[in-house]
Design an enzyme around this catalytic site. Structure first.
Site, PDB file in Angstrom:
ATOM      1  N   TYR A 164       0.829  -1.205   0.000  1.00 13.49           N
ATOM      2  CA  TYR A 164       0.000   0.000   0.000  1.00 13.49           C
ATOM      3  C   TYR A 164       0.863   1.255   0.000  1.00 13.49           C
ATOM      4  CZ  TYR A 164      -4.361  -2.529   0.521  1.00 13.49           C
ATOM      5  OH  TYR A 164      -5.450  -3.336   0.287  1.00 13.49           O
ATOM      6  N   GLU A 209      -8.190  -6.844   5.443  1.00 12.62           N
ATOM      7  CA  GLU A 209      -7.458  -7.963   4.849  1.00 12.62           C
ATOM      8  C   GLU A 209      -6.751  -8.794   5.907  1.00 12.62           C
ATOM      9  OE1 GLU A 209      -5.203  -5.940   1.809  1.00 12.62           O
ATOM     10  OE2 GLU A 209      -7.085  -5.274   0.876  1.00 12.62           O
TER      11      GLU A 209
END
Length: 396
Positions: free
Chosen positions: A95, A135
């Site tokens: 990310y 997640e």
């Protein structure tokens, strides 16, 4: 939480984003793959070439900017993406890479100034943390299941069965001989491949096609023209070969009580998640009405017809109807279909009249739009219609 100034600054960029369109995400992906080519091992490069992934990312960015004051409205989309990310084994540090290239893309394309870049940096950080947290939960859930695992796990192909001219099923059992995690009917399996001759590792998601049995998994793959992975599986994969699988995932699944009526509506290979649903209903002694509506080009490409008939015979209230768009003479002679042309559910209005009925759709986007429009025109509540897109998500 984001402060009012940050929210206002991000929202002020929406007209610029809309005007630029997917050119924004095209620049982003080109930049990211140039600076971080290792990510080509994760992303589906076919979706990059046809533009689907670029369009999907642009839509996600625009939706986030538009709903930045109402993040709960984004949670269904977050769940869909987070489930898919776990199939790709996306990690928190990735990310940071995406954030770096997103901000650099905004700077290079628009030169908006540091205030705008800082606002988008904060906004991206909030969204990234939402994904990372969800997640992590999914990874933990998958690893904690009986027969679950972290990362990928080696499985052996134990059966390869042609089901039509275009569709072949594959059955997998774990190399370690252990049990395998259960899943919800409608979910998919992450298949990781890098055979000799592949430039990059390729990861694909294929719907599971039967009720969980704790021993192995079955998928069915349509051979696509120019499809690197589907053609390799059809032409080169053999019984005994080992592939690596990520745990089952996906936000599209059936979860109904035994007295809830269900319609399973599909076209082409879109029947694959429906097979798992039908198998689950049949083996779960479902008492309510079950409809199986399927559209295919003709009998040559119509897969699993016998299996559907066998499962249907075990259900007390089952209606099946098949449409062939262009039936062959053999199809006509053998009466392999019920109606010719495009699917028309209005002919079966009596079978779908129960307001409690849940509808599950899968197939090409145009088909699902066509079918959903028919259902709504017949009075079906939008909340009762559930659908799955193969590839990047699109709104019907």
């Amino acid at each position: 939480m984001l402060d009012a100034q940050t929210i206002a600054t991000v929202k002020a960029t929406i007209p610029l984003l809309v005007e630029t369109g997917p050119k924004l995400t095209a620049h982003f992906y080109d930049r990211m793959f140039t600076h971080n080519p290792e990510l080509k091992e994760i992303f589906n490069m076919s979706n990059q070439r046809n533009g689907d992934q670029r369009e999907a990312l642009f839509n996600a960015i625009a939706a986030y900017a538009s709903n930045i004051e109402n993040l709960p409205a984004l949670l269904p989309a977050v769940e869909k993406i987070a489930q898919k990310h776990t199939s790709f084994q996306i990690k928190p540090e990735q990310y940071n890479i995406v954030g770096t290239h997103l901000l650099a893309t905004l700077d290079e394309m628009f030169n908006p100034g540091q205030e705008v870049l800082d606002a988008w940096g904060k906004a991206y950080g909030v969204l990234a943390n939402v994904f990372i947290h969800r997640e992590a939960e999914i990874y933990h859930e998958n690893a904690s299941k009986d027969g679950g695992w972290e990362g990928t796990r080696p499985f052996r192909i134990v059966a390869k069965t042609p089901r039509s001219a275009l569709i072949t099923s594959f059955e997998f059992e774990p190399v370690d001989g252990g049990t395998v995690a259960e899943y919800r009917p409608g979910q998919y399996l992450g298949v990781w491949l890098k055979p000799e001759g592949f430039a990059h590792q390729e990861i694909r998601q294929y719907s599971l096609t039967r009720k969980p049995d704790g021993k192995g998994y079955r998928i069915a793959v349509k051979r696509e023209d120019g499809g690197q992975v589907s053609n390799w599986l059809h032409h080169h994969a053999s019984v005994g070969d080992v592939v690596h699988l990520a745990a089952p995932a996906g936000d599209f699944f059936m979860n109904v009580a035994a007295d809830t009526p269900v319609s399973l509506i599909s076209a082409g290979v879109g029947q694959t998640p429906m097979l798992a649903m039908l198998d689950t209903l049949a083996k779960g002694q479902h008492t309510a009405q079950v409809n199986w509506f399927h559209a295919a080009e003709n009998g040559d490409v119509h897969a699993f017809a016998d299996e559907v008939s066998e499962l249907g015979r075990t259900l007390p209230r089952f209606t099946a109807h098949t449409w062939y768009r262009e039936p062959t003479e053999a199809d006509r002679a053998q009466r392999l279909f019920d109606s010719e042309g495009l699917m028309d559910v209005s002919k079966l209005e009596a079978a779908i009249s129960d307001p409690a009925m849940q509808f599950y759709l899968c197939g090409p986007v145009g088909f699902m739009q066509f079918a959903a429009k028919q259902l709504v025109s017949l009075g079906v509540n939008n909340e009762n219609i559930h659908y799955e897109c193969f590839g990047p998500h699109k709104v019907l």
